[in-house]
Design an enzyme around this catalytic site. Sequence first.
Site, PDB file in Angstrom:
ATOM      1  N   TYR A   1     -10.388   4.374  -7.553  1.00  0.00           N
ATOM      2  CA  TYR A   1     -11.269   3.454  -6.823  1.00  0.00           C
ATOM      3  C   TYR A   1     -10.473   2.263  -6.286  1.00  0.00           C
ATOM      4  O   TYR A   1     -10.572   1.901  -5.109  1.00  0.00           O
ATOM      5  CB  TYR A   1     -12.385   2.977  -7.748  1.00  0.00           C
ATOM      6  N   GLY A   2      -9.665   1.646  -7.143  1.00  0.00           N
ATOM      7  CA  GLY A   2      -8.868   0.503  -6.712  1.00  0.00           C
ATOM      8  C   GLY A   2      -7.864   0.875  -5.642  1.00  0.00           C
ATOM      9  O   GLY A   2      -7.627   0.107  -4.696  1.00  0.00           O
TER      10      GLY A   2
END
Length: 247
Positions: A151-152
């Site tokens: 996600y990051g």
Amino acid sequence: MTRIVLVTGGTSGLGRAVAERFAADGATVLVTGRHAGTVDRTAKELGVHGLVCDATDPAQVAALGTRLDAFAAPGGRGRLDVLVNAAGGLPEPASGGGSPLETLLAQWLSSLAQNLLGAVLTTAAVQDRLTPGSSVIGIGSIGAERRGGSYGAAKAALGSWNASLSAELAPRGVTCNLISAGFVAGTNFFRGGLTDERRAALVEETQNKRPGTPDDIAQTAHFLASPGARHITGQTIHVNGGAHTTR
């Protein structure tokens, strides 16, 4: 002249707050979401327009331009004053049956599709309708700076792409900025998995010792689309109470 605002992922969380803020300003707002029920309910509750659209589906995204034409003068072509790419989130849970590497690949592809490619596709589909004075705003995450996993990484790529998009569109008078949100309470981002201990730790990381609110992000988006922000472009704006600082 009434502004035309498109908010992807506008049926919940940060996207809904952004849509509500622009609607309160008198803008004509179009929100998108993947489920007809939530799109219809949001449109009625906020007094905005709704369209079922999965931002990762090219065919569905292509229809956005036609929907914008509905707001134009008879026989005219729809313009777009503000695009807010708010669709995104944690990767979808992998379905069973695959090998560990196949499961890992599915997770990463889900993160990239939701948090990067949807914004890329949506912007490409409507950018010829942006006019001088328009704004493109993305919703990023503090997860791009640390402990973000797939996600990051996707949100970090979103920031890099935003800088590239700004270089392309700024000569046309269009600003492009990314709001990197820290921990924001009052959303379903963690899907019920946030423990009291983790929440306390996230608040403790801030300098002002409070969680963010959806309105913090909505107000920032509204400012970035205002006349006072016309010389701000290609930037990542960190809205996290000091949990991550820059210099």
